[in-house]
Design a protein around this motif. Structure first.
Motif, PDB file in Angstrom:
ATOM      1  N   PHE A 150      -1.436  -3.252  -4.145  1.00 18.95           N
ATOM      2  CA  PHE A 150      -2.797  -3.543  -3.680  1.00 18.95           C
ATOM      3  C   PHE A 150      -3.447  -2.176  -3.450  1.00 18.95           C
ATOM      4  O   PHE A 150      -3.407  -1.619  -2.358  1.00 18.95           O
ATOM      5  CB  PHE A 150      -2.699  -4.361  -2.394  1.00 18.95           C
ATOM      6  CG  PHE A 150      -3.949  -5.074  -1.967  1.00 18.95           C
ATOM      7  CD1 PHE A 150      -4.186  -6.387  -2.341  1.00 18.95           C
ATOM      8  CD2 PHE A 150      -4.869  -4.449  -1.139  1.00 18.95           C
ATOM      9  CE1 PHE A 150      -5.315  -7.067  -1.904  1.00 18.95           C
ATOM     10  CE2 PHE A 150      -5.998  -5.119  -0.692  1.00 18.95           C
ATOM     11  CZ  PHE A 150      -6.227  -6.426  -1.081  1.00 18.95           C
TER      12      PHE A 150
ATOM     13  N   PHE B  35     -12.426   4.596  -0.487  1.00 23.13           N
ATOM     14  CA  PHE B  35     -12.144   3.277  -1.053  1.00 23.13           C
ATOM     15  C   PHE B  35     -13.325   2.713  -1.838  1.00 23.13           C
ATOM     16  O   PHE B  35     -13.165   1.819  -2.659  1.00 23.13           O
ATOM     17  CB  PHE B  35     -11.844   2.247   0.050  1.00 23.13           C
ATOM     18  CG  PHE B  35     -10.843   2.653   1.080  1.00 23.13           C
ATOM     19  CD1 PHE B  35      -9.899   3.633   0.840  1.00 23.13           C
ATOM     20  CD2 PHE B  35     -10.838   2.030   2.326  1.00 23.13           C
ATOM     21  CE1 PHE B  35      -8.975   4.005   1.803  1.00 23.13           C
ATOM     22  CE2 PHE B  35      -9.919   2.385   3.298  1.00 23.13           C
ATOM     23  CZ  PHE B  35      -8.991   3.372   3.043  1.00 23.13           C
TER      24      PHE B  35
ATOM     25  N   HIS C 232      -6.781 -10.001   1.379  1.00 25.27           N
ATOM     26  CA  HIS C 232      -6.387 -10.150   2.783  1.00 25.27           C
ATOM     27  C   HIS C 232      -7.170 -11.307   3.404  1.00 25.27           C
ATOM     28  O   HIS C 232      -8.377 -11.450   3.159  1.00 25.27           O
ATOM     29  CB  HIS C 232      -6.729  -8.879   3.577  1.00 25.27           C
ATOM     30  CG  HIS C 232      -5.911  -7.684   3.206  1.00 25.27           C
ATOM     31  ND1 HIS C 232      -6.462  -6.499   2.779  1.00 25.27           N
ATOM     32  CD2 HIS C 232      -4.576  -7.475   3.223  1.00 25.27           C
ATOM     33  CE1 HIS C 232      -5.509  -5.606   2.561  1.00 25.27           C
ATOM     34  NE2 HIS C 232      -4.357  -6.178   2.813  1.00 25.27           N
TER      35      HIS C 232
ATOM     36  N   HIS D  29       0.892  -1.164   0.000  1.00 22.99           N
ATOM     37  CA  HIS D  29       0.000   0.000   0.000  1.00 22.99           C
ATOM     38  C   HIS D  29       0.928   1.211   0.000  1.00 22.99           C
ATOM     39  O   HIS D  29       1.388   1.661   1.060  1.00 22.99           O
ATOM     40  CB  HIS D  29      -0.893   0.026   1.234  1.00 22.99           C
ATOM     41  CG  HIS D  29      -1.598  -1.273   1.512  1.00 22.99           C
ATOM     42  ND1 HIS D  29      -2.429  -1.883   0.601  1.00 22.99           N
ATOM     43  CD2 HIS D  29      -1.606  -2.077   2.614  1.00 22.99           C
ATOM     44  CE1 HIS D  29      -2.915  -3.001   1.126  1.00 22.99           C
ATOM     45  NE2 HIS D  29      -2.425  -3.143   2.337  1.00 22.99           N
TER      46      HIS D  29
ATOM     47  N   GLN E  27     -13.119   5.321   5.421  1.00 18.14           N
ATOM     48  CA  GLN E  27     -13.085   4.331   4.345  1.00 18.14           C
ATOM     49  C   GLN E  27     -13.741   4.807   3.061  1.00 18.14           C
ATOM     50  O   GLN E  27     -13.649   4.133   2.033  1.00 18.14           O
ATOM     51  CB  GLN E  27     -13.803   3.055   4.804  1.00 18.14           C
ATOM     52  CG  GLN E  27     -13.256   2.435   6.068  1.00 18.14           C
ATOM     53  CD  GLN E  27     -14.257   1.433   6.670  1.00 18.14           C
ATOM     54  OE1 GLN E  27     -15.410   1.778   6.915  1.00 18.14           O
ATOM     55  NE2 GLN E  27     -13.802   0.221   6.901  1.00 18.14           N
TER      56      GLN E  27
ATOM     57  N   HIS F 213     -10.986  -6.849  -1.329  1.00 22.09           N
ATOM     58  CA  HIS F 213     -10.136  -6.473  -0.200  1.00 22.09           C
ATOM     59  C   HIS F 213     -10.065  -7.554   0.860  1.00 22.09           C
ATOM     60  O   HIS F 213      -8.983  -7.931   1.320  1.00 22.09           O
ATOM     61  CB  HIS F 213     -10.635  -5.166   0.418  1.00 22.09           C
ATOM     62  CG  HIS F 213      -9.840  -4.700   1.593  1.00 22.09           C
ATOM     63  ND1 HIS F 213     -10.116  -5.107   2.891  1.00 22.09           N
ATOM     64  CD2 HIS F 213      -8.762  -3.879   1.681  1.00 22.09           C
ATOM     65  CE1 HIS F 213      -9.240  -4.552   3.715  1.00 22.09           C
ATOM     66  NE2 HIS F 213      -8.422  -3.802   3.018  1.00 22.09           N
ATOM     67  N   SER F 214     -11.209  -8.059   1.289  1.00 26.99           N
ATOM     68  CA  SER F 214     -11.283  -9.031   2.377  1.00 26.99           C
ATOM     69  C   SER F 214     -12.714  -9.526   2.471  1.00 26.99           C
ATOM     70  O   SER F 214     -13.627  -8.960   1.842  1.00 26.99           O
ATOM     71  CB  SER F 214     -10.873  -8.383   3.712  1.00 26.99           C
ATOM     72  OG  SER F 214     -11.740  -7.291   4.003  1.00 26.99           O
TER      73      SER F 214
ATOM     74  N   TYR G  65      -6.135   0.623  -3.103  1.00 34.38           N
ATOM     75  CA  TYR G  65      -7.537   0.830  -2.720  1.00 34.38           C
ATOM     76  C   TYR G  65      -7.933   2.273  -2.457  1.00 34.38           C
ATOM     77  O   TYR G  65      -9.088   2.541  -2.101  1.00 34.38           O
ATOM     78  CB  TYR G  65      -7.913  -0.058  -1.529  1.00 34.38           C
ATOM     79  CG  TYR G  65      -7.127   0.116  -0.255  1.00 34.38           C
ATOM     80  CD1 TYR G  65      -7.436   1.108   0.660  1.00 34.38           C
ATOM     81  CD2 TYR G  65      -6.090  -0.766   0.061  1.00 34.38           C
ATOM     82  CE1 TYR G  65      -6.745   1.239   1.852  1.00 34.38           C
ATOM     83  CE2 TYR G  65      -5.387  -0.635   1.245  1.00 34.38           C
ATOM     84  CZ  TYR G  65      -5.714   0.359   2.140  1.00 34.38           C
ATOM     85  OH  TYR G  65      -5.027   0.489   3.319  1.00 34.38           O
TER      86      TYR G  65
ATOM     87  N   VAL H  27      -8.489  -2.480  -5.978  1.00 33.19           N
ATOM     88  CA  VAL H  27      -9.152  -3.189  -4.883  1.00 33.19           C
ATOM     89  C   VAL H  27     -10.642  -2.871  -4.857  1.00 33.19           C
ATOM     90  O   VAL H  27     -11.043  -1.705  -4.952  1.00 33.19           O
ATOM     91  CB  VAL H  27      -8.501  -2.813  -3.536  1.00 33.19           C
ATOM     92  CG1 VAL H  27      -9.290  -3.381  -2.363  1.00 33.19           C
ATOM     93  CG2 VAL H  27      -7.058  -3.311  -3.498  1.00 33.19           C
TER      94      VAL H  27
ATOM     95  N   TYR I  21     -13.671  -2.584  -2.506  1.00 37.06           N
ATOM     96  CA  TYR I  21     -13.924  -2.360  -1.071  1.00 37.06           C
ATOM     97  C   TYR I  21     -15.305  -1.724  -1.003  1.00 37.06           C
ATOM     98  O   TYR I  21     -15.481  -0.565  -1.354  1.00 37.06           O
ATOM     99  CB  TYR I  21     -12.847  -1.411  -0.525  1.00 37.06           C
ATOM    100  CG  TYR I  21     -12.625  -1.405   0.968  1.00 37.06           C
ATOM    101  CD1 TYR I  21     -13.652  -1.149   1.871  1.00 37.06           C
ATOM    102  CD2 TYR I  21     -11.351  -1.621   1.479  1.00 37.06           C
ATOM    103  CE1 TYR I  21     -13.420  -1.124   3.231  1.00 37.06           C
ATOM    104  CE2 TYR I  21     -11.106  -1.589   2.848  1.00 37.06           C
ATOM    105  CZ  TYR I  21     -12.145  -1.335   3.715  1.00 37.06           C
ATOM    106  OH  TYR I  21     -11.911  -1.293   5.070  1.00 37.06           O
TER     107      TYR I  21
END
Length: 454
Positions: A118, A175, A232, A56, A172, A207-208, A120, A156, A158
């Motif tokens: 990565f 993102f 992630h 990042h 956030q 992202h996750s 975002y 990414v 998100y």
């Protein structure tokens, strides 16, 4: 045709001496000859230059600024995360480009040939997209043209603030994209990458499990096609608990049951895995993207590297938060974490390879597969991703074979790195990036501009 000569070189089939490497105009290795007289650019110890699998870039500007304890005595990853959110709200596209170029320069000087970003941070403060939804991705790409590093860009996706699909919080909001918006972002980013040198690539990054809808992972896989997919996974205890409470399974269990995995898949961190999860994910063919310095800094936990490698798992190495960009230290931190946990020595060595050799071979192979880059070894036809160590370094004097790698990892640091080539582009000479002065000056101006924010 460029010529590089090395006293010693680690080739695909092992160590060789007096090696001449011919590099074609397309950045690929055209010929390799051993036992040759010195000619061209002369180096000491020539190695394949690995991929930095996870970064990042913007977080580099926070390095060293988050070491004070916050108002909560139980300071943790989550309090660090809040500070990071406040910081990034000040970043402009110009800032991001300057920081990314500096990060990429440091990666090259540390021995990496490739930046897997990565990425975002997409939108303006407040979450409004730029006129070009891929404006920030374009700035990462522009930085790579200045640094000369190979780039695999991972835009990414998100979308949510947690598994309950709560809206993104203020930190956030820059993102966030819906699934359709993300598809547009990815397409625009792919068009940007297509204008870069041919060794650059595009991938996909949900992202996750907290930030995307689990049912959308099939869409991400389709969008990726034959390109890398990174995510992630199992980094923090609170994350694991949230996933288990909502989906009924722990994160690794969920992806093993719901995704078709191979060596294009890179799961980042994986520091919160039980033995059966470690064994299952290792055997799936997916690559663990490890960032030991950042994982140590944030108190993530210790990746079970011993069990992972015993089960045939593949690894790649990354610098994540970029608090410290050092290839040798990432590998040293990874191995020492295993020794501290298990009260052992040479924890990641094997019966036929020393620790340094085993780790170096592993990250070169794993990094190549998760970056969609034809690299990973010094071999005819491969990209000329090369790093040279100074044979005059005191800790390398009189050493040979795999001991050279052990000395680099456990006794050395970045000062040993004398030269680095990325797809034949000779970007580091005598330990310094060829555009260091201009890149550093631009970064310093950016940091002065951001001083009030941090």
């Amino acid at each position: 045709m460029a010529i590089v000569w090395a006293e010693k070189a680690l080739l695909e089939d092992g160590w060789a001496e007096d090696v001449t490497i011919s590099i074609a105009d397309d950045g690929r290795i055209a010929a390799i000859e051993t036992g040759q007289p010195a000619e061209g650019h002369r180096t000491g110890i020539l190695l394949p230059s690995p991929v930095n699998c996870h970064s990042h870039a913007f977080q580099r500007a926070m390095a060293g600024l988050t070491e004070k304890r916050g108002p909560d005595a139980s300071d943790s990853f989550w309090t660090w995360r809040q500070l990071m959110f406040r910081f990034l709200d000040r970043l402009t596209p110009d800032h991001v480009e300057a920081i990314a170029a500096f990060v990429q320069m440091e990666m090259l000087e540390a021995g990496y040939s490739t930046n897997v970003e990565f990425h975002y941070l997409h939108h303006q403060p407040g979450g409004v997209p730029y006129d070009n939804i891929a404006e920030m991705a374009g700035r990462i790409a522009a930085a790579s043209t200045r640094s000369g590093i190979g780039l695999t860009l991972l835009p990414v996706h998100y979308q949510y603030g947690g598994l309950d699909k709560r809206p993104l919080g203020p930190g956030q909001i820059r993102f966030g994209n819906t699934l359709d918006e993300y598809a547009r972002l990815h397409q625009s980013s792919a068009e940007i990458i297509a204008r870069l040198p041919a060794d650059c690539a595009i991938g996909v990054a949900p992202h996750s499990l907290r930030a995307v809808a689990p049912q959308d992972l099939a869409h991400h896989a389709s969008l990726a096609g034959g390109n890398p997919l990174h995510m992630h996974l199992a980094e923090q205890i609170a994350e694991v608990e949230e996933v288990q409470a909502t989906l009924g399974r722990r994160p690794v269990e969920f992806v093993l049951d719901n995704m078709e995995l191979d060596n294009r898949h890179c799961f980042i961190h994986c520091t919160q895995m039980r033995p059966h999860e470690t064994e299952g994910l290792a055997r799936s063919g997916a690559v663990a993207g490890l960032c030991p310095i950042t994982e140590s800094s944030l108190g993530d936990g210790i990746f079970d590297g011993v069990r992972w490698l015993e089960n045939g798992g593949s690894i790649a190495i990354g610098s994540d938060s970029n608090i410290r960009i050092s290839l040798s230290e990432e590998l040293r931190t990874l191995d020492y974490s295993q020794r501290l946990r298990d009260h052992s020595r040479a924890a990641l060595a094997s019966s036929d390879k020393s620790t340094g050799r085993r780790l170096f071979d592993a990250i070169n192979a794993g990094g190549a597969s998760v970056s969609a880059r034809d690299t990973g070894a010094i071999a005819v036809g491969k990209l000329a991703d090369l790093m040279a160590l100074d044979a005059q370094s005191v800790d390398l004097a009189g050493r040979s074979g795999d001991t050279l790698l052990d000395c680099f990892v456990f006794a050395g640091d970045d000062r040993m790195v004398s030269d680095v080539w990325s797809a034949g582009r000779h970007m580091v000479s005598q330990g310094r990036h060829i555009r260091r002065e201009a890149i550093v000056q631009n970064y310093v101006r950016t940091m002065k501009d951001l001083r009030e924010a941090i």
